[in-house]
Design an enzyme around this catalytic site. Structure first.
Site, PDB file in Angstrom:
ATOM      1  N   ASP A 169       0.942  -1.252  -0.046  1.00 50.19           N
ATOM      2  CA  ASP A 169       0.247   0.312   0.478  1.00 50.19           C
ATOM      3  C   ASP A 169       1.014   0.894   0.165  1.00 50.19           C
ATOM      4  O   ASP A 169       1.917   1.186  -0.391  1.00 50.19           O
ATOM      5  CB  ASP A 169      -0.745  -0.581   1.267  1.00 50.19           C
ATOM      6  CG  ASP A 169      -2.195   0.640   0.881  1.00 50.19           C
ATOM      7  OD1 ASP A 169      -2.019   2.050   1.237  1.00 50.19           O
ATOM      8  OD2 ASP A 169      -3.381  -0.158   0.710  1.00 50.19           O
ATOM      9  N   HIS A 217      -3.523   6.297   4.312  1.00 49.36           N
ATOM     10  CA  HIS A 217      -4.503   5.224   3.173  1.00 49.36           C
ATOM     11  C   HIS A 217      -3.347   3.615   4.114  1.00 49.36           C
ATOM     12  O   HIS A 217      -4.290   2.548   4.270  1.00 49.36           O
ATOM     13  CB  HIS A 217      -4.245   5.029   2.153  1.00 49.36           C
ATOM     14  CG  HIS A 217      -4.861   4.346   1.048  1.00 49.36           C
ATOM     15  ND1 HIS A 217      -4.241   3.188   1.345  1.00 49.36           N
ATOM     16  CD2 HIS A 217      -5.876   4.606   0.712  1.00 49.36           C
ATOM     17  CE1 HIS A 217      -5.521   2.471  -0.033  1.00 49.36           C
ATOM     18  NE2 HIS A 217      -6.577   3.616  -0.370  1.00 49.36           N
ATOM     19  N   SER A 267     -10.964  -0.140  -1.356  1.00 53.72           N
ATOM     20  CA  SER A 267      -9.724  -0.339  -0.318  1.00 53.72           C
ATOM     21  C   SER A 267     -10.198  -0.906   1.057  1.00 53.72           C
ATOM     22  O   SER A 267      -9.094  -1.251   1.349  1.00 53.72           O
ATOM     23  CB  SER A 267      -9.101   1.181  -0.167  1.00 53.72           C
ATOM     24  OG  SER A 267      -8.123   1.127  -1.608  1.00 53.72           O
TER      25      SER A 267
END
Length: 473
Positions: free
Chosen positions: A177, A241, A412
């Site tokens: 990621d 994220h 996600s």
């Protein structure tokens, strides 16, 4: 091949076979394939080339340089100041694959022509753009007081019931990621990782424009290339994220603070592949996946904690490419189950990479009503669905920057739910192969009605309790 009883046919086949045998030793019989998906109108500079196993270019740098020089000449691509028109930037983790770079960005037609000329070499298996993707995120910053997505009800994944059997202890999950940020509700479950962003400056303006981004997209913000530190402390907080995704998988639980993780007994290996704007070069991401599974990447120390589960919450909107497929196949061969966000374009998942590839668990997103999230990809290649939120009061709560907690929506956010459940399954059935784990996830999922997902959400909503129970038998 269909066999014929006619003597003339037999003679023809024998003659063809004899000719093939006489020429096979000299060179491969067929030219390679050029895959133009992902080319932009401009900004095309970097490519992935796969040479056939045992070919001269795969074994000898001079032969490779000669092949590239000839291809560039045929395509009319010239170098600057006497330098080669094409150079090898680096070797990738998959044997025979190289990242090739041109001296300047090429327009689509020129890049396509160059790719065709590279593929014309019979030693080349395929060539494709080394494009990039963006993290699959639909952000929203309000916080929520509960994690509805884990609940023992019709719209949750039934994590509490699964925790009666296992917490995922002993399993390693890699999060490929945007990196990770230090967080007190996560740090105890984090193992050493790696930063696979190879460019210290990111892509240039024309390259970034292909994906509608500004110059410097993918920049790591730590001032260098690949290094052992997957932490991102850049001013734009791109690591938030990855931190959110990691928290869903394995946030510290039963500690009286913050949030829970689906497989809170598991450990996380953070593998950084996305930088500014969530942009990730495909070559970096592919290397990261192979490394996470225990594969070797030149110039990088081997992963001391190979992952049994890999979560990839990133992607691009075009069909699976051979380089992505090769990387995924390598990771699966190493024993890892690769769980991938389906994509946020409300499109057929077969149009998305890597979610449209084979040997992945492609995850669609559902909302608080158990229906497909409005943004989620769909289609025949979806394997299962999981909560990903949709709307202002309908997000997934997890760990974020500044030691905080935040709610986000996206496939996600759905993918790490399934990665966490896969870790729970592996903890009670460590001998299961990736294909067997996937089969358990699908066979125990709860079907989603056509009224809630008309175009295909796979086997249905992942069910942690049912999956763990089935795996333990």
């Amino acid at each position: 091949m269909r066999h014929s009883t006619r003597n003339t046919t037999r003679k023809t086949l024998l003659a063809a076979a004899t000719a093939l045998a006489l020429t096979a030793a000299a060179a491969p019989a067929f030219a390679g394939r050029a895959y133009p998906a992902g080319l932009g109108a401009d900004g095309n500079r970097q490519f992935i080339v796969k040479y056939r196993k045992g070919s001269a270019p795969s074994r000898d740098a001079a032969a490779m340089a000669s092949s590239l020089k000839a291809a560039a000449a045929r395509a009319g691509v010239a170098g600057a100041d006497g330098k080669p028109a094409l150079r090898v930037l680096r070797q990738m983790a998959v044997p025979g694959m190289r990242v090739i770079v041109a001296p300047a960005s090429l327009k689509r037609d020129a890049a396509a022509s160059l790719m065709r000329q590279i593929a014309a070499d019979p030693n080349v298996e395929f060539v494709q753009p080394d494009g990039g993707g963006k993290t699959q995120l639909v952000p929203n910053d309000p916080k929520f007081s509960q994690q509805w997505h884990y609940a023992d009800n019709a719209v949750g994944i039934r994590a509490p019931s699964a925790w009666n059997l296992t917490s995922g202890a002993g399993v390693v999950v890699a999060v490929v990621d945007s990196g990770i940020l230090s967080h007190p509700d996560l740090n105890a479950n984090v193992l050493p990782g790696y930063d696979f962003i190879s460019s210290a400056s990111g892509r240039d303006a024309t390259e970034c424009a292909i994906d509608g981004l500004s110059a410097g997209c993918g920049k790591p913000q730590d001032g260098d290339g690949r290094d052992p530190d997957p932490t991102d402390n850049g001013p734009s907080g791109t690591g938030a994220h990855g931190t959110h995704v990691a928290g869903t998988i394995a946030a510290v639980t039963n500690n009286g603070v913050g949030v829970a993780g689906v497989a809170y007994g598991a450990k996380i290996v953070p593998v950084r592949a996305a930088g500014v704007d969530g942009y990730n070069a495909h070559s970096d991401s592919i290397d990261a996946i192979v490394w996470a599974s225990g594969g070797h990447v030149a110039g990088v120390p081997d992963n001391p904690n190979p992952a049994e589960v890999i979560n990839v919450s990133m992607g691009s909107t075009y069909a699976c490419t051979p380089a992505w497929q090769a990387g995924i196949d390598a990771a699966v061969a190493n024993g890892a189950i690769v769980v991938v966000a389906a994509g946020n374009g409300n499109n057929d998942v077969s149009e998305n990479v890597p979610a449209g590839c084979n040997n992945v668990v492609a995850v669609a997103a559902t909302d608080k009503n158990g229906a497909k999230s409005s943004f989620s990809a769909w289609g025949a290649k979806i394997d299962v669905a999981a909560p990903g939120g949709d709307g202002f009061f309908n997000q997934v709560l997890s760990t974020v920057a500044n030691n905080g907690y935040g709610s986000l929506s996206g496939t996600s956010m759905a993918s790490p739910h399934v990665a966490g459940v896969a870790a729970l399954v592996r903890s009670v059935a460590p001998s299961k192969t990736p294909a067997q784990v996937e089969a358990i996830l699908k066979s125990t999922a709860r079907p989603i009605s056509a009224s809630k997902c008309s175009k295909g959400c796979g086997a249905g909503l992942v069910d942690a309790a049912a999956a763990v129970t089935a795996a333990a038998k």
